[in-house]
Every structure is written in C-alpha cells, then in structure tokens.
Write a protein that holds these residues in place. Structure first.
Motif, PDB file in Angstrom:
ATOM      1  N   CYS A   1      12.467   6.478  -0.206  1.00 39.29           N
ATOM      2  CA  CYS A   1      12.188   6.983  -1.641  1.00 39.29           C
ATOM      3  C   CYS A   1      10.978   8.423  -1.209  1.00 39.29           C
ATOM      4  O   CYS A   1      11.243   9.151  -2.238  1.00 39.29           O
ATOM      5  CB  CYS A   1      11.270   6.188  -2.541  1.00 39.29           C
ATOM      6  SG  CYS A   1      12.148   4.706  -3.084  1.00 39.29           S
ATOM      7  N   VAL A   2      10.254   8.226  -0.424  1.00 37.86           N
ATOM      8  CA  VAL A   2       9.270   9.219  -0.068  1.00 37.86           C
ATOM      9  C   VAL A   2       9.857  10.507   0.105  1.00 37.86           C
ATOM     10  O   VAL A   2       9.790  11.660  -0.376  1.00 37.86           O
ATOM     11  CB  VAL A   2       8.147   8.847   1.244  1.00 37.86           C
ATOM     12  CG1 VAL A   2       7.674   9.950   1.594  1.00 37.86           C
ATOM     13  CG2 VAL A   2       7.395   7.726   0.739  1.00 37.86           C
ATOM     14  N   TYR A   3      10.905  10.501   0.961  1.00 37.91           N
ATOM     15  CA  TYR A   3      11.510  11.646   1.534  1.00 37.91           C
ATOM     16  C   TYR A   3      12.408  12.298   0.484  1.00 37.91           C
ATOM     17  O   TYR A   3      12.853  13.438   0.467  1.00 37.91           O
ATOM     18  CB  TYR A   3      12.467  11.301   2.954  1.00 37.91           C
ATOM     19  CG  TYR A   3      11.417  11.166   3.843  1.00 37.91           C
ATOM     20  CD1 TYR A   3      10.399  11.917   4.187  1.00 37.91           C
ATOM     21  CD2 TYR A   3      11.501  10.249   4.683  1.00 37.91           C
ATOM     22  CE1 TYR A   3       9.570  12.020   5.234  1.00 37.91           C
ATOM     23  CE2 TYR A   3      10.418   9.937   5.823  1.00 37.91           C
ATOM     24  CZ  TYR A   3       9.685  10.921   5.927  1.00 37.91           C
ATOM     25  OH  TYR A   3       8.955  10.766   7.185  1.00 37.91           O
ATOM     26  N   ARG A   4      12.903  11.441  -0.525  1.00 39.67           N
ATOM     27  CA  ARG A   4      13.773  11.889  -1.617  1.00 39.67           C
ATOM     28  C   ARG A   4      12.606  12.812  -2.501  1.00 39.67           C
ATOM     29  O   ARG A   4      13.037  13.639  -3.209  1.00 39.67           O
ATOM     30  CB  ARG A   4      14.452  10.792  -2.627  1.00 39.67           C
ATOM     31  CG  ARG A   4      14.974  11.353  -3.672  1.00 39.67           C
ATOM     32  CD  ARG A   4      15.858  10.181  -4.313  1.00 39.67           C
ATOM     33  NE  ARG A   4      15.011   9.231  -4.857  1.00 39.67           N
ATOM     34  CZ  ARG A   4      14.247   9.168  -6.015  1.00 39.67           C
ATOM     35  NH1 ARG A   4      14.350  10.267  -6.753  1.00 39.67           N
ATOM     36  NH2 ARG A   4      13.677   8.156  -6.639  1.00 39.67           N
TER      37      ARG A   4
ATOM     38  N   ASP B   1       1.933   9.779  -6.109  1.00 41.36           N
ATOM     39  CA  ASP B   1       2.039  10.951  -5.366  1.00 41.36           C
ATOM     40  C   ASP B   1       1.376  11.363  -4.412  1.00 41.36           C
ATOM     41  O   ASP B   1       1.460  12.585  -3.940  1.00 41.36           O
ATOM     42  CB  ASP B   1       2.055  12.022  -6.635  1.00 41.36           C
ATOM     43  CG  ASP B   1       2.937  11.813  -7.749  1.00 41.36           C
ATOM     44  OD1 ASP B   1       3.897  11.235  -7.793  1.00 41.36           O
ATOM     45  OD2 ASP B   1       2.569  12.351  -8.915  1.00 41.36           O
ATOM     46  N   ARG B   2       1.048  10.448  -3.417  1.00 41.74           N
ATOM     47  CA  ARG B   2       0.151  10.771  -2.047  1.00 41.74           C
ATOM     48  C   ARG B   2       1.163  10.298  -1.025  1.00 41.74           C
ATOM     49  O   ARG B   2       1.029   9.461  -0.366  1.00 41.74           O
ATOM     50  CB  ARG B   2      -1.015   9.711  -2.071  1.00 41.74           C
ATOM     51  CG  ARG B   2      -2.155  10.446  -3.329  1.00 41.74           C
ATOM     52  CD  ARG B   2      -2.966   9.240  -3.503  1.00 41.74           C
ATOM     53  NE  ARG B   2      -4.017   8.615  -2.384  1.00 41.74           N
ATOM     54  CZ  ARG B   2      -4.882   7.806  -2.814  1.00 41.74           C
ATOM     55  NH1 ARG B   2      -5.123   7.354  -3.984  1.00 41.74           N
ATOM     56  NH2 ARG B   2      -5.510   7.571  -1.762  1.00 41.74           N
ATOM     57  N   TYR B   3       2.135  11.392  -1.009  1.00 41.48           N
ATOM     58  CA  TYR B   3       3.391  10.930  -0.144  1.00 41.48           C
ATOM     59  C   TYR B   3       3.195  10.868   1.257  1.00 41.48           C
ATOM     60  O   TYR B   3       3.696  10.111   2.078  1.00 41.48           O
ATOM     61  CB  TYR B   3       4.287  12.137  -0.552  1.00 41.48           C
ATOM     62  CG  TYR B   3       4.822  12.174  -1.796  1.00 41.48           C
ATOM     63  CD1 TYR B   3       5.464  11.203  -2.571  1.00 41.48           C
ATOM     64  CD2 TYR B   3       5.087  13.632  -2.445  1.00 41.48           C
ATOM     65  CE1 TYR B   3       5.666  11.272  -4.044  1.00 41.48           C
ATOM     66  CE2 TYR B   3       5.236  13.574  -3.850  1.00 41.48           C
ATOM     67  CZ  TYR B   3       5.752  12.433  -4.370  1.00 41.48           C
ATOM     68  OH  TYR B   3       6.095  12.492  -5.577  1.00 41.48           O
ATOM     69  N   ALA B   4       2.081  11.583   1.745  1.00 41.19           N
ATOM     70  CA  ALA B   4       1.830  11.680   3.339  1.00 41.19           C
ATOM     71  C   ALA B   4       1.460  10.193   3.442  1.00 41.19           C
ATOM     72  O   ALA B   4       1.724   9.683   4.792  1.00 41.19           O
ATOM     73  CB  ALA B   4       0.817  12.723   3.765  1.00 41.19           C
TER      74      ALA B   4
ATOM     75  N   LEU C   1       0.784  -1.113  -0.116  1.00 39.30           N
ATOM     76  CA  LEU C   1      -0.082   0.112  -0.222  1.00 39.30           C
ATOM     77  C   LEU C   1       0.824   1.348   0.105  1.00 39.30           C
ATOM     78  O   LEU C   1       0.492   2.164  -0.658  1.00 39.30           O
ATOM     79  CB  LEU C   1      -1.111  -0.040   1.106  1.00 39.30           C
ATOM     80  CG  LEU C   1      -2.077  -1.095   1.120  1.00 39.30           C
ATOM     81  CD1 LEU C   1      -2.631  -1.345   2.605  1.00 39.30           C
ATOM     82  CD2 LEU C   1      -3.120  -0.792   0.443  1.00 39.30           C
ATOM     83  N   GLY C   2       1.893   1.535   0.693  1.00 39.79           N
ATOM     84  CA  GLY C   2       2.930   2.361   0.591  1.00 39.79           C
ATOM     85  C   GLY C   2       3.558   2.684  -0.742  1.00 39.79           C
ATOM     86  O   GLY C   2       3.276   3.597  -1.128  1.00 39.79           O
TER      87      GLY C   2
END
Length: 703
Positions: free
Chosen positions: A617-620, A584-587, A576-577
C-alpha cells in the motif's frame, strides 16, 4: 493415442473430434444427461449458501472462456443436508446448464470402498454417448476423454459424498462453462489450495428455518398456534434436518397438540418416543441386541463415547476419553464399527449416530458412577485444551494461555509441525471444540471452560465463525467469573473485544478491551495488558483516531519488547505502520512495516503477510508500482498458505488498484472479482466497496 488438449477453438463444439478416440458423437445424439436425483421435499432455508452458489456460477459465466472452472465445495456434519442443498440448487439453475447435469454418489463415507474415479468416468462417458469399446482403459486417458467431451458445453457436475480431493480431481471439468459442486464430510483443503475450490460450510438450520421445516411437515397452522413448543422441539432436535424430519413425521400422525405431545415423549421417554410397538423396529431394543453382544471392554468404550462433547471423535480424543492407548482404542472402535454401533467417517475418525449417542449416554448414566463420569469428561476436555494450545502455537506463535494445574491422568496432546496440520486439526475437530466449553461448564470444569475458547481465538479469526466465537466466549466469561479467575476474565474480555471490532461494533470493542486492560493491571498480567493495548490501538485505528491508536500501540510495543514476544512486537509495529500510512507519513509507515517483517519473519506468517500488504500500500501511494506489485504478490502467497481470507481479500483489492494503475486492466478486474467473492464469503461491508469499483469500471470509469 495421445488425447487432444481440451481447448480446441478451431473445432466447433458440436462437430466431431475425429482424432480423439471415443469423443465422436454417435449417429443419433444421446439425450442430454439429467442425472440429478429428485429434489428433497420440504426444503427450507439455506438462502446464504444458495446465493453463494449462484454468485459463483454467475461470476464464472460473466468471465467467459478465460475463467477457471468454478468448484463449490459444500462441507458439514452428517445429517446437515449437504446433498439436499446441492441437489436443490441444481434444480433451481438447470436452465443455466443447457448441456445437462451429471451426478454421482462417490460413496466417500458409505460402507465399503469409495467409488474409484475411473469407474465413475466410465459411467459418465457412457452417459455422454461414448460406446463402451471406445472408452479408454486407464484413468488419465478417461479423464482426458471426459474433459474433451465437456469442452464447449455447459454442464453441471455434482460429485456427492466425496472421500478425498484425489477422488474428485479426475472428475472435474477442464474448461470454462461447466461447474462442479462437491459435497463431503471432510474439508478437502487441498482441493481449495490446488484447484481453487470455494468452500461452503453448512451449519445446522437456524431456529426459524427448523421451525419452518416442522411447519411444512406437521402443518403450518399447528406450528403457528404453538410457537414456543415449535422452538422447543427444534432445539431438542439440535436443529438437524434429519432429526427434525423424524420428530415431525411422528407429530404429523397426531390430530391435535402434536408438538407438545412429541416434546413430552422426548422428555419422558427419550428414545422410546421415536420407537414403534414392534420390538423388531424399536430403536432401543435393536441397539440393545448389539450392545449386549459386545465384549466388556468394547461395551465400556461405547458407554463412554456417549460422554464425548461433540458429534464425532478421533482416535486420540477417544483414547483420552477411554483412558487407553491409541492402538488399543483403535481396536475397540473397530470392534464397535463392526457391530454397527459406530460409523467410521474418515481415517481415524468415528461418529455415533444421534440416536446411538443418546443411547450410549443413557448407558453411561446407568452404569458409571458420577465421580467416574466427571473424570472421564475432564480427561477428554483437557486433551482438547492441550491440543488446541499446541495448534494455536503453530498458527499464531507466542499465543499465551495459562496452564491448567491437574492431578488426573493426562493424555499427551497431538504434536504439529506445519500450519496445515494445525489448521486441518481445527477444521476436523470444529464441532467438538465448539461444544466442549459448554460441556466443561456444565460439568463444573470452569478452568477448562474459559481457557479453551481463548486457545481457539486464532481459529475463529481465520475462519470467521462469528456465532460460535460469541457463544463459546460467553461460556468462557461466565466460567472465569464463576471461579474468580481474574486473569481468565481479562483474557476472555480481550478476545471478545476483537470479535466486536471485526464486526465494526466499535463501542462494544472499546468497552471490552478497557475492562480487560483494567483487570490485567489489577492482577499484574503483563501479557494480558499487552493484548488489550493492541486491541485498543487497533480499534482506534479502525475509527481513524490515529493519535490514540499510536499511543496505545507504542505502549503495547514496549511491553512486547519487555516480554521478548516477537509476534506481539510485529502486531504492534504493523498497527503503527497502518496508522502512519493513513496520516500520509509514508516513510515512517514503511519503516514500521519493515521492522514488523524483520520481527516476525520465520516466526509468524500471518503478521508478516499483513506487513507485506502494508508495504504494498505504501509503495502504491508513492507510485512505486512495481515495488507495490512485488510486495502484494508476496503477501498473497503467504496468506493463501495461512488461509487468512480476510487478509487475502484486502491484498487482492489493493493488488487490483496497483494492476489498474500499471495498465494491467484484465488482471485488475480479476483481482477485484476474487476480492469481492472473499468479502462476500466473510460477510463484510467491504464487498459493497469492491462491487462498486467493478461497476464503475464496467461503466467506463477508468479512474
């Protein structure tokens, strides 16, 4: 006198190093070492392995002095051609090593004691021109002398037949330029973990290469005229170079119909087909002399070893086979070793030579009843199954393999406490585990034949042995259907769906998982439903059909929570992450990854590593580059411990992007090169993407 560190940029490589005892060249320079044995004749195949060796050498050469010394570790079963590969490649690239080549047989698996590293260093130093009186007295000083002499030179060092990483380490060059190639029957996993060695597993020849070898020895015209016979002879030789050469030499001495005649001999006379007319050189006669001299218990042990499903055995597997205690079994195996009817290949590891194994199987057929043979085979197969389930529980906790209801004597499986113990056992028993499902099916033990491949799925996932993954699961599927075991059929279909997904065969993956899901629902197998739903969610994630992926993964997550299965919760949350990351639903993506880490922390490091990679990857994407780097480093540390090369490659690729964005261009380039080598090793299309990025950077594209 203290040894000067190997790296002395202020001292030219060809100048004397007066303050290191024994490293100054003599007045007349010694000839370059050219110690490689002659290349074996009739070498065929091994294109992939030769390419890997060359790529490793080229990567190190292009990286310059900042690179680590490349270490290639060639491993495989006896007779598979490890030494032949190393020597053949060494001759191919001799021009890339102007400093010459050093070679030693470390006698790791020969009779007697393995060669001590200090003894080997003594020989190397003499070869490199150090006078005997200048050779340091102890191991550490000799190793320092050796590294100093190789500094600034480009030398190929071939360390053949190694027993352990400890035996190898003092013999490794210390500075970039040189390269080491190690061959061993053991995995030497610590050499990879501590020293960065790249493992090259050598399998049996392909059918095409085996036939080509027959053609080179017998004659291409003879082989081309009878392709079916050539394929049959290659199969009967098990595609092992050693057995193929023996059979081919017999065929080469016959003027016509050589292939069919040798096959007929093998079918009709078995060992006699390779014997001579002289009793003193007749294989069966020589074997029988030793066999008849054995005490009754040792003779029985020898016969039963012929029923073992794979090429070698450990003491505990042999104890299950013989139905004895490990201590008593070890005593019997030692007795057979002393009679030269068994080889000891490592600590508590023993192997019958191919011809001895055939002889032992013949004796078992002659002297044991059919019922007793069936019981013997089931005992050892059940032991392998139970131990594989125990190892899988360490590598991937919450692995669910339905238990076998058995009434025969059960020998306790091995007990593992660490990931490395479990993975080492899998690596050590690999050939036996791959052979066991087929043997179980042949003997009618279909309940074991389908369960064992399912228990092995995590090992196949980590090691990516694609061919054997498919082969064992085809046997498993047939066996589950043979006995009408719906739960088993569903579990096998689901793991087959996973291997199809990893190979990007998405329609096949979906078909297998949908069939698995339907069967699991029919039989009320909630764990099977959970696995199939995760499989479907993952394959649709790969297809970028995110809505379907999210739907399947949420349904899987609900079942995982119902069953209290933390591993499957983490797997579902991870999927799911990644789905939300691609949307692009990063939160939301970060929240799923964090929940996954919480669910599996201290339970399943493999899933945790993928979750940490997801956070990186998210924080990049969010341009929180320091956080991205921190999570990436955590993921890399975990999956190196887990030996998950696939994840390691993905983490390195993403780390390179983060490092590049931070302006750490050298580190980024190094991460991408490592990622490329990992992906090439895994034979995935991802390698081409990383190579394209490296080429773009080299061409000045810094985006």
């Amino acid at each position: 006198m203290d040894a000067v560190p190997p790296d002395r940029p202020d001292v030219p490589a060809d100048d004397p190093v007066d303050d290191v005892e024994g490293t100054s060249p003599s007045a007349s320079e010694p000839a370059l070492p050219r110690q490689l044995p002659p290349a074996i004749g009739n070498f065929v195949g091994r294109t992939h392995e030769l390419g890997r060796l060359t790529r490793l050498q080229q990567l190190a050469e292009s990286a310059g002095r900042a690179a680590a010394v490349p270490i290639a570790m060639i491993t495989g079963t006896p007779g598979v051609g490890k030494t032949a590969l190393a020597v053949h490649w060494g001759h191919q690239v001799r021009d890339r090593f102007p400093g010459g080549s050093l070679y030693v047989n470390l006698r790791g698996h020969d009779p007697g004691t393995p060669a001590p590293p200090e003894q080997v260093l003594d020989g190397f130093l003499r070869t490199l021109g150090v006078p005997a009186e200048k050779i340091a007295p102890d191991l550490e000083q000799r190793a320092a002398q050796y590294r100093s002499l190789l500094d600034g030179r480009r030398v190929l060092v071939v360390l053949d037949n190694a027993a352990s990483a400890e035996q190898v380490r003092p013999l490794l060059p210390g500075a970039a330029g040189s390269m080491a190639v190690v061959t061993s029957r053991n995995t030497l996993s610590s050499l990879a973990a501590r020293d960065g060695a790249y493992s090259i597993g050598l399998d049996r020849l392909s059918e095409a290469d085996a036939i080509a070898l027959l053609g080179q020895i017998i004659g291409a015209d003879e082989v081309d005229a009878a392709p079916a016979a050539a394929a049959d002879l290659a199969r009967r030789c098990a595609y092992l170079p050693l057995a193929l050469r023996i059979a081919a030499q017999r065929a080469a001495g016959r003027p016509r119909h050589a292939l069919t005649e040798v096959i007929a001999d093998l079918v009709q006379r078995q060992l006699d087909a390779l014997d001579t007319d002289d009793d003193h050189t007749a294989v069966r006669t020589v074997f029988s002399w030793s066999y008849r001299a054995l005490p009754d218990e040792a003779a029985r042990a020898f016969r039963l070893l012929g029923l073992h499903p794979g090429p070698d055995t450990g003491v505990h597997a042999a104890a299950a086979l013989i139905d004895s205690s490990p201590a008593e079994t070890r005593r019997l195996l030692d007795a057979l070793t002393g009679a030269h009817l068994l080889e000891q290949t490592g600590r508590d590891r023993y192997r019958l030579h191919d011809l001895l194994r055939l002889y032992a199987a013949e004796l078992a057929e002659q002297e044991e009843t059919a019922q007793h043979r069936a019981q013997v085979i089931r005992r050892v197969l059940r032991w392998y199954l139970d131990t594989a389930v125990a190892a899988a529980g360490i590598l991937f906790p919450d692995t669910a393999v339905p238990l076998v209801d058995d009434t025969w004597t059960i020998h306790p499986p091995l007990d593992f406490t660490t990931h490395q113990q479990a993975l080492t056992w899998y690596d050590t028993e690999y050939h036996n585990l791959v052979a066991a499902p087929g043997r179980a099916a042949e003997a009618g033990h279909h309940d074991i034949a389908w369960r064992l491949p399912v228990a092995l799925w995590i090992f196949f996932f980590l090691r990516k042995h694609w061919t054997d993954w498919f082969a064992t699961h085809r046997v498993a599927l047939a066996s589950a259907r043979q006995i009408g075991d719906g739960v088993g059929e569903g579990r096998v279909l689901s793991t087959l769906g996973e291997v199809h997904r990893l190979l990007a065969r998405f329609p096949d993956s979906i078909d297998h998982q949908e069939r698995a899901l339907a069967i699991a629902r029919e039989f009320g197998d909630r764990a099977g439903q959970e696995g199939a739903l995760i499989g479907l969610g993952t394959v649709y994630l790969d297809l970028r059909r995110f809505d379907k992926s999210i739907d399947y993964l949420r349904r899987a997550l609900a079942i995982a929570r119902e069953l209290g299965n933390e591993t499957m919760q983490g797997w579902s949350l991870n999927g799911l992450g990644y789905a939300h990351l691609h949307l692009d639903r990063y939160a939301e993506s970060a929240e799923y990854f964090q929940k996954a880490v919480i669910a599996v922390h201290g339970v399943n490091s493999l899933i945790e590593a993928w979750a940490l990679h997801g956070l990186s990857c998210v924080y990049r994407y969010l341009r929180r580059l320091k956080d991205s780097l921190d999570y990436g480093m955590q993921a890399l540390a975990l999956n190196r411990r887990m030996d998950d090369l696939w994840c390691q490659g993905e983490v390195l690729y993403n780390l390179g992007k983060t490092q590049h964005a931070l302006g750490q261009h050298v580190a980024a380039h190094r991460s991408w090169e490592k990622a490329m080598f990992v992906f090439q090793d895994q034979r995935t299309p991802r390698a081409a993407q990383v190579l394209a990025r490296l080429k773009a950077i080299r061409n000045g594209d810094t985006t």
